[in-house]
Design a protein around this motif. Structure first.
Motif, mmCIF file in Angstrom:
data_model
loop_
_atom_site.group_PDB
_atom_site.id
_atom_site.type_symbol
_atom_site.label_atom_id
_atom_site.label_comp_id
_atom_site.label_asym_id
_atom_site.label_seq_id
_atom_site.Cartn_x
_atom_site.Cartn_y
_atom_site.Cartn_z
ATOM 1 N N ASP A 81 0.865 -1.321 0.084
ATOM 2 C CA ASP A 81 0.033 0.086 0.036
ATOM 3 C C ASP A 81 0.894 1.270 -0.086
ATOM 4 O O ASP A 81 0.670 2.264 0.914
ATOM 5 N N ARG A 82 1.846 1.086 -1.129
ATOM 6 C CA ARG A 82 2.886 2.468 -1.181
ATOM 7 C C ARG A 82 2.968 2.999 -2.514
ATOM 8 O O ARG A 82 2.633 2.190 -3.383
ATOM 9 N N TYR A 83 3.299 4.176 -2.488
ATOM 10 C CA TYR A 83 3.717 4.669 -3.937
ATOM 11 C C TYR A 83 4.725 5.498 -3.711
ATOM 12 O O TYR A 83 4.838 6.203 -2.796
ATOM 13 N N ASP A 84 5.836 5.120 -4.500
ATOM 14 C CA ASP A 84 7.356 5.706 -4.185
ATOM 15 C C ASP A 84 7.798 6.460 -5.706
ATOM 16 O O ASP A 84 7.849 5.631 -6.545
ATOM 17 N N LEU A 85 8.158 7.606 -5.486
ATOM 18 C CA LEU A 85 8.791 8.275 -6.855
ATOM 19 C C LEU A 85 10.082 9.286 -6.420
ATOM 20 O O LEU A 85 9.712 9.428 -5.414
ATOM 21 N N SER A 86 11.142 9.002 -7.312
ATOM 22 C CA SER A 86 12.165 9.600 -7.133
ATOM 23 C C SER A 86 12.492 10.466 -8.173
ATOM 24 O O SER A 86 12.202 10.215 -9.386
ATOM 25 N N PHE A 87 12.852 11.758 -8.183
ATOM 26 C CA PHE A 87 13.342 12.645 -8.955
ATOM 27 C C PHE A 87 14.823 12.791 -8.854
ATOM 28 O O PHE A 87 15.302 12.727 -7.682
ATOM 29 N N GLN A 88 15.560 12.894 -10.051
ATOM 30 C CA GLN A 88 16.684 13.471 -9.874
ATOM 31 C C GLN A 88 17.277 14.220 -11.123
ATOM 32 O O GLN A 88 16.688 14.211 -12.050
ATOM 33 N N GLN A 89 18.029 15.137 -10.789
ATOM 34 C CA GLN A 89 18.611 16.219 -11.765
ATOM 35 C C GLN A 89 19.333 15.364 -12.636
ATOM 36 O O GLN A 89 20.065 14.696 -12.508
#
Length: 259
Positions: A81-89
């Motif tokens: 029951d998770r949502y994970d998002l990563s941004f990187q330059q």
């Protein structure tokens, strides 16, 4: 004989707990509720990166394979029951991938593990080189979403989570939001900021229990069998997190929850 009975009793208790903790396939209604939430999370966060040359670095969710667990009794927690998002330059992502590719080419497995393509911000803050830690912390954003949580812990001594400071902040469309600076911990993770937005029937009711946890408790209206709340944690410098918070339509996210 008493010792044998005690051992058998412990084994039985463990077996019962493991059985209760196993996950069962979600019903179509539960799957639909979860997918509705995740699709709006994707719509909001993937389309609203911080200003500058940012790109989606990693995304994790459970669409199409949702399972349920009753290990918490009447309140059903979704296993995944998770949502994970990563941004990187973009420049940092390219450099990190180049280091991993170079290590792979020469068979350097240790460097491959240290410079793996996907890095969480906890890994960022564990970096031994202070200059590299600063660079990565400025170029990496993690957005972690937990659903149907019974509590949100600002501090939790058992996991060595302590806050140097914390305060509530106003966020349009959210009943509760926090800005937290965590202290360094024994695992080598440096002091770091977190901005947390809580959606659902949350109250500003910070409590402290006998174990020393400082937490907000959630009161379920429907029993937690569908998605009733979200905890959105943005691990990023406070100015970057503030920019993301302002871009998100929190009311649209809240409207995906079961009321």
């Amino acid at each position: 004989m008493k010792k044998l009975f005690s051992i058998l009793l412990v084994i039985q208790v463990i077996s019962i707990h493991q059985t209760r903790a196993q996950c069962d396939p979600a019903t179509p209604q539960q799957n639909a509720a979860y997918e509705k939430v995740v699709k709006e999370l994707q719509n909001q966060f993937r389309k609203n990166p911080p200003a500058g040359n940012w790109q989606v670095f990693d995304e994790r969710h459970s669409l199409g394979k949702l399972e349920l667990s009753d290990e918490y009794g009447k309140i059903f927690r979704i296993c995944g029951d998770r949502y994970d998002l990563s941004f990187q330059q973009a420049s940092a992502a390219s450099q990190q991938k180049a280091r991993a590719d170079s290590a792979k080419a020469i068979g350097d497995t240790i460097t491959q593990q240290q410079r793996s393509f996907v890095m969480s911000t906890d890994s960022v803050y564990k970096e031994a080189d202070p200059n590299r830690t600063t660079d990565l912390a400025q170029s990496t954003v993690d957005i972690n979403v937990e659903m149907n949580a019974g509590n949100y812990r600002v501090e939790e001594p058992i996991s060595n989570r302590f806050a140097a400071s914390y305060k509530t902040i106003p966020v349009d469309g959210a009943p509760l939001a926090l800005q937290i600076i965590l202290k360094p911990n024994d695992a080598g993770i440096a002091a770091r900021p977190e901005t947390v937005v809580l959606l659902g029937n949350w109250k500003n009711n910070l409590q402290k229990n006998p174990r020393g946890d400082k937490l907000y408790h959630y009161s379920y209206k429907k029993g937690g069998t569908l998605i009733e709340n979200m905890i959105v944690t943005i691990k990023a410098p406070l100015d970057v997190a503030s920019e993301i918070v302002k871009k998100i339509d929190w009311r649209a996210l809240s409207n995906t929850l079961t009321k």
